[in-house]
Design a protein around this motif. Structure first.
Motif, PDB file in Angstrom:
ATOM      1  N   ALA A   1       0.731  -1.128   0.074  1.00  0.00           N
ATOM      2  CA  ALA A   1       0.021  -0.057   0.006  1.00  0.00           C
ATOM      3  C   ALA A   1       0.983   1.264   0.234  1.00  0.00           C
ATOM      4  O   ALA A   1       0.500   2.261  -0.600  1.00  0.00           O
ATOM      5  CB  ALA A   1      -0.856  -0.017   1.137  1.00  0.00           C
ATOM      6  N   PHE A   2       1.807   1.204   0.587  1.00  0.00           N
ATOM      7  CA  PHE A   2       2.980   2.332   0.843  1.00  0.00           C
ATOM      8  C   PHE A   2       3.658   2.468  -0.397  1.00  0.00           C
ATOM      9  O   PHE A   2       3.902   3.692  -0.876  1.00  0.00           O
ATOM     10  CB  PHE A   2       4.011   2.244   1.828  1.00  0.00           C
ATOM     11  N   TYR A   3       3.965   1.333  -1.382  1.00  0.00           N
ATOM     12  CA  TYR A   3       4.509   1.564  -2.604  1.00  0.00           C
ATOM     13  C   TYR A   3       3.483   2.214  -3.411  1.00  0.00           C
ATOM     14  O   TYR A   3       3.880   2.956  -4.189  1.00  0.00           O
ATOM     15  CB  TYR A   3       4.880   0.002  -3.146  1.00  0.00           C
ATOM     16  N   GLY A   4       2.346   1.831  -3.373  1.00  0.00           N
ATOM     17  CA  GLY A   4       1.161   2.275  -4.194  1.00  0.00           C
ATOM     18  C   GLY A   4       1.197   3.985  -4.142  1.00  0.00           C
ATOM     19  O   GLY A   4       0.853   4.545  -5.068  1.00  0.00           O
ATOM     20  N   LEU A   5       1.463   4.375  -2.849  1.00  0.00           N
ATOM     21  CA  LEU A   5       1.586   5.832  -2.752  1.00  0.00           C
ATOM     22  C   LEU A   5       2.420   6.518  -3.642  1.00  0.00           C
ATOM     23  O   LEU A   5       1.840   7.622  -4.183  1.00  0.00           O
ATOM     24  CB  LEU A   5       1.514   6.283  -1.227  1.00  0.00           C
ATOM     25  N   ARG A   6       3.936   6.075  -3.641  1.00  0.00           N
ATOM     26  CA  ARG A   6       4.697   6.789  -4.424  1.00  0.00           C
ATOM     27  C   ARG A   6       4.131   6.503  -6.066  1.00  0.00           C
ATOM     28  O   ARG A   6       4.427   7.324  -6.701  1.00  0.00           O
ATOM     29  CB  ARG A   6       6.079   6.080  -3.935  1.00  0.00           C
ATOM     30  N   LEU A   7       4.110   5.052  -6.260  1.00  0.00           N
ATOM     31  CA  LEU A   7       3.799   4.857  -7.605  1.00  0.00           C
ATOM     32  C   LEU A   7       2.501   5.702  -8.531  1.00  0.00           C
ATOM     33  O   LEU A   7       2.629   5.928  -9.622  1.00  0.00           O
ATOM     34  CB  LEU A   7       3.649   3.424  -7.835  1.00  0.00           C
TER      35      LEU A   7
ATOM     36  N   THR B   1       8.104  -4.764  -9.029  1.00  0.00           N
ATOM     37  CA  THR B   1       7.737  -3.827 -10.046  1.00  0.00           C
ATOM     38  C   THR B   1       8.005  -2.480  -9.433  1.00  0.00           C
ATOM     39  O   THR B   1       8.309  -1.410 -10.040  1.00  0.00           O
ATOM     40  CB  THR B   1       6.303  -3.674 -10.209  1.00  0.00           C
ATOM     41  N   THR B   2       7.924  -2.211  -8.328  1.00  0.00           N
ATOM     42  CA  THR B   2       8.170  -0.668  -7.316  1.00  0.00           C
ATOM     43  C   THR B   2       9.860  -0.688  -7.667  1.00  0.00           C
ATOM     44  O   THR B   2      10.077   0.733  -7.988  1.00  0.00           O
ATOM     45  CB  THR B   2       7.843  -0.933  -6.130  1.00  0.00           C
ATOM     46  N   ALA B   3      10.699  -1.531  -7.498  1.00  0.00           N
ATOM     47  CA  ALA B   3      12.002  -1.202  -7.558  1.00  0.00           C
ATOM     48  C   ALA B   3      12.299  -0.877  -8.948  1.00  0.00           C
ATOM     49  O   ALA B   3      13.395  -0.019  -9.385  1.00  0.00           O
ATOM     50  CB  ALA B   3      12.942  -2.511  -7.242  1.00  0.00           C
ATOM     51  N   VAL B   4      11.789  -1.458 -10.172  1.00  0.00           N
ATOM     52  CA  VAL B   4      12.035  -1.320 -11.392  1.00  0.00           C
ATOM     53  C   VAL B   4      11.692   0.282 -11.717  1.00  0.00           C
ATOM     54  O   VAL B   4      12.389   0.744 -12.376  1.00  0.00           O
ATOM     55  CB  VAL B   4      11.433  -2.425 -12.479  1.00  0.00           C
ATOM     56  N   ALA B   5      10.511   0.335 -11.230  1.00  0.00           N
ATOM     57  CA  ALA B   5       9.671   1.627 -11.874  1.00  0.00           C
ATOM     58  C   ALA B   5      10.793   2.885 -10.807  1.00  0.00           C
ATOM     59  O   ALA B   5      10.708   4.122 -11.830  1.00  0.00           O
ATOM     60  CB  ALA B   5       8.432   1.816 -11.436  1.00  0.00           C
ATOM     61  N   LEU B   6      10.963   2.880  -9.656  1.00  0.00           N
ATOM     62  CA  LEU B   6      11.719   3.841  -9.188  1.00  0.00           C
ATOM     63  C   LEU B   6      13.015   4.072  -9.783  1.00  0.00           C
ATOM     64  O   LEU B   6      13.606   5.056  -9.419  1.00  0.00           O
ATOM     65  CB  LEU B   6      11.683   3.472  -7.829  1.00  0.00           C
TER      66      LEU B   6
END
Length: 258
Positions: free
Chosen positions: A95-101, A123-128
């Motif tokens: 959920a916290f990843y989603g706030l940033r993404l 997916t978060t690591a690649v996107a960031l």
């Protein structure tokens, strides 16, 4: 304000990144992690879940750590509600990843519920790691799609294979799940604080294992994070206080050798 900050972060890079390079990196992560779905399928089937239940977990939950925690607790004889609670708390981080993404991807509202299914560690690591919004979207989409397809496929293969060979513990495959989980976790422990949290969690989990019902030690191990962070805060405050209380010379500088 948050949208402006996100745009500023994206455009701060000197230039974009070739689409082919983003796709290559995303596929590398998706394929490497997706193959570990086989270990989950084997572990889940070995813990007593049916083929349908195992595949449903990967299709609907799709967060490896939570899935391994759930089937691991069930395999140890834990209460289903306790096992589900442990899996839930592990999944809250998404959920916290989603706030940033949500700021970086800026997807249409109609697409967001579907994209939320792919908001996980990889997916978060690649996107960031991407410098532009276009590369963020490509990296997120390619990683999510390749990982989701491969994870579910290898889950099916692992579960079918486990049923074919019978007792997975006789083959030592019951250790596959924990081994994969540790392999995914270890590279994330970069700082001394993170390693301290992990070490304290291991001590709590193993120490409470003989005295608490199966599944509960996993929940209790989560207490390691606030305890370590509290002690770290106290240590930092003490260090700042020691620096402030140091004797000063006539010229206003702290005393001592120069």
């Amino acid at each position: 304000m948050t949208e402006q900050t996100a745009l500023a972060d994206i455009h701060r890079s000197d230039g974009g990144k070739p689409d082919a390079a983003v796709v290559r990196d995303a596929l590398g992560v998706g394929v490497a992690v997706g193959l570990s779905g086989f270990a989950f399928g084997v572990t889940s089937a070995g813990s007593g879940l049916t083929l349908l239940q195992t595949c449903a977990l990967s299709l609907l939950v799709f967060t490896g750590a939570s899935q391994f925690a759930l089937v691991g607790a069930l395999a140890a004889g834990g209460n289903p509600f306790t096992a589900a609670a442990g899996a839930f708390f592990l999944g809250v981080r998404n959920a916290f990843y989603g706030l940033r993404l949500s700021q970086l991807l800026a997807l249409p509202r109609a697409v967001r519920p579907f994209a939320a299914q792919w908001v996980i560690d990889e997916t978060t690591a690649v996107a960031l790691a991407q410098p532009t919004r276009r590369s963020v979207r490509i990296g997120f989409t390619v990683t999510g799609l390749s990982l989701y397809v491969l994870w579910n496929l290898t889950t099916l293969l692992g579960a079918v294979g486990a049923q074919a060979i019978g007792d997975t513990r006789a083959w030592g495959l019951d250790a596959a799940g924990p081994a994969v989980f540790l392999a995914l976790l270890a590279p994330m422990l970069r700082t001394a604080t993170e390693r301290a949290v992990a070490g304290a969690a291991v001590v709590l989990g193993l120490g409470l294992l003989p005295v608490l019902p199966a599944g509960v030690p996993v929940l209790a191990a989560a207490l390691a994070a606030p305890v370590v962070l509290f002690l770290e805060g106290r240590r930092s405050a003490a260090a700042r206080g020691a620096g402030t209380d140091a004797p000063q010379g006539a010229d206003g500088e702290q005393g001592g050798d120069r």
